[in-house]
Design a protein around this motif. Sequence first.
Motif, short mmCIF file in Angstrom:
data_model
loop_
_atom_site.label_atom_id
_atom_site.label_comp_id
_atom_site.label_asym_id
_atom_site.label_seq_id
_atom_site.Cartn_x
_atom_site.Cartn_y
_atom_site.Cartn_z
N ASN A 1 0.82 -1.21 0.00
CA ASN A 1 0.00 0.00 0.00
C ASN A 1 0.85 1.25 0.00
O ASN A 1 0.43 2.28 0.51
CB ASN A 1 -0.88 0.03 1.26
CG ASN A 1 -2.06 -0.91 1.13
OD1 ASN A 1 -2.66 -0.99 0.09
ND2 ASN A 1 -2.35 -1.62 2.20
N GLY A 2 2.06 1.15 -0.49
CA GLY A 2 2.90 2.34 -0.56
C GLY A 2 3.61 2.68 0.73
O GLY A 2 4.19 3.75 0.86
N GLU B 1 -3.39 6.10 4.40
CA GLU B 1 -4.63 6.87 4.55
C GLU B 1 -5.56 6.25 5.59
O GLU B 1 -5.99 6.90 6.54
CB GLU B 1 -5.32 6.91 3.19
CG GLU B 1 -6.09 8.19 2.96
CD GLU B 1 -6.53 8.24 1.51
OE1 GLU B 1 -7.74 8.26 1.29
OE2 GLU B 1 -5.65 8.22 0.62
N LYS B 2 -5.82 4.95 5.42
CA LYS B 2 -6.71 4.25 6.36
C LYS B 2 -6.10 4.24 7.76
O LYS B 2 -6.81 4.35 8.75
CB LYS B 2 -6.88 2.79 5.91
CG LYS B 2 -8.12 2.52 5.13
CD LYS B 2 -8.40 1.03 5.19
CE LYS B 2 -9.45 0.60 4.21
NZ LYS B 2 -9.42 -0.85 4.01
N ALA B 3 -4.77 4.07 7.81
CA ALA B 3 -4.09 4.01 9.11
C ALA B 3 -4.24 5.33 9.86
O ALA B 3 -4.50 5.35 11.07
CB ALA B 3 -2.61 3.68 8.91
N ALA B 4 -4.13 6.45 9.12
CA ALA B 4 -4.28 7.76 9.77
C ALA B 4 -5.71 7.92 10.28
O ALA B 4 -5.94 8.44 11.39
CB ALA B 4 -3.92 8.87 8.79
N GLU C 1 5.08 15.01 8.41
CA GLU C 1 3.72 15.56 8.20
C GLU C 1 2.90 15.06 9.38
O GLU C 1 2.83 13.86 9.62
CB GLU C 1 3.09 14.94 6.96
CG GLU C 1 3.63 15.43 5.67
CD GLU C 1 3.04 14.61 4.52
OE1 GLU C 1 1.84 14.27 4.53
OE2 GLU C 1 3.82 14.28 3.61
N THR C 2 2.30 15.99 10.09
CA THR C 2 1.59 15.57 11.31
C THR C 2 0.11 15.35 11.05
O THR C 2 -0.54 16.19 10.44
CB THR C 2 1.76 16.64 12.39
OG1 THR C 2 3.13 16.99 12.41
CG2 THR C 2 1.38 16.12 13.75
N VAL C 3 -0.39 14.23 11.51
CA VAL C 3 -1.83 13.99 11.53
C VAL C 3 -2.17 13.50 12.93
O VAL C 3 -1.37 12.82 13.55
CB VAL C 3 -2.28 12.91 10.51
CG1 VAL C 3 -2.16 13.41 9.11
CG2 VAL C 3 -1.51 11.63 10.68
N SER C 4 -3.29 13.90 13.46
CA SER C 4 -3.64 13.34 14.79
C SER C 4 -5.14 13.34 14.99
O SER C 4 -5.86 13.74 14.12
CB SER C 4 -2.96 14.11 15.90
OG SER C 4 -3.10 15.48 15.71
#
Length: 334
Positions: free
Chosen positions: A259-260, A287-290, A331-334
């Motif tokens: 999945n990249g 994407e799904k993991a985030a 790159e931050t995602v939360s």
Amino acid sequence: MTRRIKALLSLLLCTAALSGCSANQPKSSLSFQAMDTFMKLDVYGGSADEIKDEILRLDKLLSVTDPQSDIYTLNQSKSAEVDDVTAELARRSLELCRATDGALDVTVLPVVEEWGFISGEYKIPSAQTLNSLLGSIDYTKVSVTGNTITLPSDAKIDFGATAKGFAADRAVELLKSSGATGAILNLGGTVAAYGQKPGSDGWRVGIADPENTAAYIGYITCRDKIIATSGGYERCFEGEDGKTYCHIIDPKTGLPADNGLLSVTVISDSGTLSDALSTALFVMGAEKAAEYAKSCGDFDFVMLTADGRAIASAGAAQSFTPAQGYDIRLETVS
Ligand code: ADP
Ligand code: MG
């Protein structure tokens, strides 16, 4: 020496260097092989011996290839009375299969075997073979009642994705009860950073560079955390078609996850959780993991993608320091 063993050796050497060694602190260190990997234990103000004994005991119970083990017996007879710890790991792993909607699936073994990831005799299975094996993959059909685990007649179970994290949790329990002041335990890619690092605020745990596993892209500074990394660079082979196939399988397709993502590192209070999620998020893809991380925030993560991105939770970004020579922008995602 295989690529995996080389990578692990370099990981252990680097962790040893990073964990440092301060003056005036008695340190108990042990290196050994268990759970199909190299392990290195450094314990301050305590002994590494009983941790090693416990890891070897777990290895004997959980091995898929040792005819004496709980798991081997279970996979042969489809129902078996197992040790307390095996039953506990089974319950905990099944919860995590549910929590990840089957991205983690402890019944994926028949497919893992077919690809040759257990024997080392790698091969690309035919679509027909995979299709017929997919019918046996369903963690919801595994039952654990007391110490009895029961499987459907065509199923096989494997805790390869959670055992090292679970062993790290057991090790931390032992560290707590022994009164050790600090420890860095490297169980082959799953690292427990416990208590006080002598002369320092926190332990530094490296995240391997997937393109050059002898080096780190950077470090997570932490204490009382367990950090697990799943990487597509570990235990993989190149098929005749020139493609690389890795040992983390998407249970929905029977194919190696593709999945990249190059690697997923998960940081949490629980080794079993970190280990399970590093595998499961690798299967989900970035994407799904985030999205998944947003919905249940009891862990931090760093995901490295094939297109050169580094995606992290806010907590991981805060504790991350890039290694010299690496221009890493998280790159931050939360
Ligand atoms: P490592 O053993 O390199 O630390 P992981 O923790 O990601 O890697 O576990 C991978 C192992 O777990 C594989 O070798 C295989 O036996 C098993 N496995 C592979 N894919 C899955 C999956 N989707 N769910 C559960 N177990 C898996
Ligand atoms: Mg894992």
